[in-house]
Enzyme design. Structure first.
Site, PDB file in Angstrom:
ATOM      1  N   GLU A 138       0.873  -1.183   0.000  1.00 55.91           N
ATOM      2  CA  GLU A 138       0.000   0.000   0.000  1.00 55.91           C
ATOM      3  C   GLU A 138       0.908   1.231   0.000  1.00 55.91           C
ATOM      4  OE1 GLU A 138      -2.858   0.209   3.284  1.00 55.91           O
ATOM      5  OE2 GLU A 138      -2.548   2.363   3.409  1.00 55.91           O
ATOM      6  N   GLU A 143      -2.235  11.958   3.021  1.00 55.20           N
ATOM      7  CA  GLU A 143      -2.966  11.463   4.185  1.00 55.20           C
ATOM      8  C   GLU A 143      -2.716  12.368   5.376  1.00 55.20           C
ATOM      9  OE1 GLU A 143      -3.939   7.029   5.900  1.00 55.20           O
ATOM     10  OE2 GLU A 143      -1.864   7.489   5.442  1.00 55.20           O
TER      11      GLU A 143
END
Ligand SMILES: *[C@@H]1O[C@H](CO)[C@@H](O)[C@H](O)[C@H]1NC(C)=O
Ligand SMILES: *[C@@H]1O[C@H](CO)[C@@H](O)[C@H](O)[C@H]1NC(C)=O
Length: 322
Positions: A138, A143
């Protein structure tokens, strides 16, 4: 070296002397406005990160204007009008995943606005199409949570992928073990130092560009340029069909090297994801330190729809080059 012919060695020599960091990329896919409706899938499952969120389907998102497209923009917002019952799944939001998968590539995202605000946890990231997670890896490109104004880029992998604290990046190493099974799945992350990379600060500056290169030879890098930053490469600024990633771009904000992380076994073909969740494993855990309020994160999200007026993605374009 026995495997190479004399000719091959010579060609490699030329490539190396011209700069091992230079590589040409050509446009593969471009997503603008309506393209997201045609080439992306709306995911409606319960949030795997335990957020206070209700991911709605495509039809619902269009009808409630939680997703909206023009010729030039794609907008993805969250419900900012309704109080949410504690017994419901959560606040309505949208999570989309690309139908196309990408291996070694450069992804260029131009954004005017990203979701901001207390209780929020938006992300733009990619994950293995094959999995199961964390197999295949991932890559979190954008974020953050709550009132953050610095972006955090990170990797989450199977065991055996680590990063040195000091690498060729302008950002600051936050954690070094990418293995999801240690440190409560913190992953290995770098926090950006350049101003305006996330949240209210990013939006106030008019957004900007995020570029992620993944390469079996060079590892994974993320660059960010704010809207008013004159150093954004012109090829990125004007969406050109071909460019080189070269040293004139400057150090990436985050760099994940292949020194102690076997790229080929840790990362396979990925799909891209945009989502906005609330509270849960990160925004919820961060809430007590966030200066967002004295109650719980879930109660705040349930009861304050007007706090989410600025919780939206305004995407100008997403282009993938190979
Ligand atoms: C839907 O959202 C768009 C983008 O923010 C806005 O321009 C439009 O007026 C909205 N439509 C309705 C019916 O609220
Ligand atoms: C991108 O920049 C180049 C060089 O300045 C220019 O020739 C070209 O027209 C630009 N393309 C777009 C789409 O703006």
């Amino acid at each position: 070296m026995k495997l190479f012919s004399r000719h091959t060695v010579c060609v490699l020599g030329v490539v190396l002397t011209r700069g091992a960091l230079t590589q040409a990329y050509r446009i593969k896919d471009s997503y603008v406005g309506q393209d997201f409706y045609n080439s992306w899938t709306w995911e409606t499952f319960d949030d795997p990160t335990h957020g206070r969120v209700d991911y709605v389907d495509k039809w619902t998102s269009m009808n409630s204007n939680l997703s909206y497209a023009t010729d030039k923009k794609f907008i993805m917002r969250v419900d900012a009008t309704n109080i949410v019952s504690p017994s419901s799944r959560g606040r309505a939001s949208v999570r989309i995943i690309s139908d196309a998968v990408y291996s070694d590539s450069v992804t260029v995202l131009e954004l005017t606005h990203m979701p901001e605000g207390c209780g929020t946890w938006p992300a733009f990231w990619s994950l293995s199409a094959r999995g199961p997670w964390p197999k295949g890896g991932e890559i979190d490109i954008i974020e953050g949570v709550n009132k953050n104004i610095r972006n955090l880029a990170s990797l989450h992998t199977a065991p055996g992928c680590t990063m040195k604290p000091f690498r060729d990046q302008s950002g600051m190493t936050v954690s070094t073990d990418c293995d999801t099974s240690v440190n409560y799945n913190q992953g290995c992350g770098s926090s950006f130092i350049k101003p305006f990379s996330y949240g209210a600060a990013f939006n106030m500056a008019g957004g900007g560009w995020y570029v992620m290169e993944r390469s079996r030879n060079k590892g994974i890098s993320v660059w960010f340029w704010s809207r008013g930053d004159y150093s954004v490469p012109w090829a990125i600024r004007n969406g050109s069909t071909e460019f080189m990633v070269n040293p004139s771009w400057g150090l990436p904000d985050a760099h994940f090297s292949i020194e102690s992380c076997d790229y080929n076994s840790m990362f396979d073909a990925h799909r891209m994801v945009f989502d906005t969740t609330f509270c849960g494993d990160w925004a919820g855990a961060d809430w007590p330190n966030s200066e967002c309020g004295s109650g719980t994160c879930n109660d705040f999200v349930n009861n304050n729809p007007r706090a989410f007026k600025k919780t939206y993605w305004e995407i100008d374009s997403l282009r993938v080059y190979t």
